[in-house]
Write a protein that holds these residues in place. Structure first.
Motif, short mmCIF file in Angstrom:
data_model
loop_
_atom_site.label_atom_id
_atom_site.label_comp_id
_atom_site.label_asym_id
_atom_site.label_seq_id
_atom_site.Cartn_x
_atom_site.Cartn_y
_atom_site.Cartn_z
N LYS A 116 1.58 91.92 -38.62
CA LYS A 116 0.52 92.11 -37.62
C LYS A 116 0.99 91.61 -36.26
O LYS A 116 1.65 90.58 -36.17
CB LYS A 116 -0.74 91.35 -38.05
N ASN A 117 0.63 92.35 -35.23
CA ASN A 117 1.05 92.00 -33.87
C ASN A 117 -0.02 91.12 -33.23
O ASN A 117 -1.16 91.53 -33.08
CB ASN A 117 1.27 93.27 -33.05
N TYR A 118 0.39 89.91 -32.81
CA TYR A 118 -0.55 88.97 -32.20
C TYR A 118 -0.35 88.87 -30.68
O TYR A 118 -0.78 87.90 -30.07
CB TYR A 118 -0.38 87.58 -32.82
N ASP A 119 0.31 89.83 -30.10
CA ASP A 119 0.55 89.80 -28.66
C ASP A 119 -0.77 89.94 -27.90
O ASP A 119 -1.52 90.90 -28.13
CB ASP A 119 1.50 90.95 -28.28
N GLN A 126 0.56 97.84 -28.02
CA GLN A 126 0.45 99.26 -28.39
C GLN A 126 1.78 99.98 -28.19
O GLN A 126 2.18 100.81 -29.01
CB GLN A 126 -0.64 99.91 -27.53
N ARG A 127 2.48 99.63 -27.09
CA ARG A 127 3.77 100.25 -26.82
C ARG A 127 4.78 99.90 -27.92
O ARG A 127 5.53 100.77 -28.39
CB ARG A 127 4.29 99.81 -25.46
N LYS A 128 4.82 98.63 -28.33
CA LYS A 128 5.73 98.22 -29.40
C LYS A 128 5.39 98.93 -30.71
O LYS A 128 6.29 99.32 -31.47
CB LYS A 128 5.68 96.70 -29.57
N LYS A 129 4.07 99.09 -30.96
CA LYS A 129 3.66 99.77 -32.19
C LYS A 129 4.14 101.22 -32.19
O LYS A 129 4.66 101.72 -33.20
CB LYS A 129 2.14 99.72 -32.29
N LEU A 130 3.99 101.89 -31.05
CA LEU A 130 4.45 103.27 -30.94
C LEU A 130 5.97 103.36 -31.09
O LEU A 130 6.49 104.30 -31.73
CB LEU A 130 4.02 103.87 -29.60
N GLU A 131 6.69 102.39 -30.52
CA GLU A 131 8.14 102.38 -30.66
C GLU A 131 8.56 102.23 -32.12
O GLU A 131 9.50 102.87 -32.58
CB GLU A 131 8.74 101.26 -29.80
#
Length: 198
Positions: A116-119, A126-131
């Motif tokens: 899970k991303n806690y940023d 969202q950008r990291k998730k898309l990457e």
């Protein structure tokens, strides 16, 4: 005459010589004022000349024409200094938003979930998730391409094997026919004229 005179010539002690020197110096000073009137440090360079010129003008032995010339030069310098000082602005601190110091202390999540991303920056998260999704899709596409290549290679290998088998079968049949013809010829079953005896 002055240039050719000796060092102890009486011309060097005359008032005319002294006035000539002062005139040359004052004209040279005016020339420097005209050349350097645009430099930023003009007031600091030329301010000290104004009181000196006023002191010389107060002398009784100075001719009136030279007094007027020196007074005009002093006024010229003073005017240029005033112009520069009007254009100058007081030094001020740069109005810049303070940049916070980067904090390198680790941040702990109480109910941490792996993956899970806690940023806190949602756009960056969202950008990291898309990457990540793009990388996964690229890996999946590469995997499918490899599978397709393996399948095509197997199909081509089977087709080559079938073609080789057919060629080998034709070769065997041709060799068997030729051997049979050679055997019949040797045994005399194939007579003259190429007809087989019954």
């Amino acid at each position: 005459m002055i240039m050719e005179a000796s060092d102890d010539a009486p011309a060097f002690d005359s008032n005319i010589y002294r006035v000539g020197i002062l005139l040359s110096v004052s004209e040279t000073l005016r020339g420097f004022v005209n050349i350097y009137h645009d430099i930023i440090s003009f007031p600091e360079v030329f301010t000290s000349f104004v009181p000196l010129l006023h002191e010389i003008v107060k002398e009784n032995k100075i001719p009136e024409s030279l007094q007027l010339k020196m007074t005009s030069i002093a006024s010229l310098i003073k005017g240029k200094i005033d112009e520069h000082e009007k254009l100058r602005q007081p030094l001020r601190m740069r109005m810049k938003k303070p940049v916070p110091i980067k904090q390198f202390n680790p941040r702990f999540e109480e109910n941490f979930v792996h993956g899970k991303n806690y940023d806190p920056d949602r756009e960056r998260a969202q950008r990291k998730k898309l990457e990540r999704q793009i990388k996964q899709e690229a890996k999946g596409a590469a995997r499918e391409l490899r599978k397709d290549n393996y399948f095509l290679q197997e199909v081509k290998a089977r087709e080559r094997a079938v073609a080789e088998e057919e060629r080998a079968d034709k070769y065997r049949k041709a060799m068997a026919f030729l051997q049979e013809q050679e055997s019949n010829f040797k045994s005399g079953q194939l007579g003259r004229g190429g007809k087989k005896r019954k």
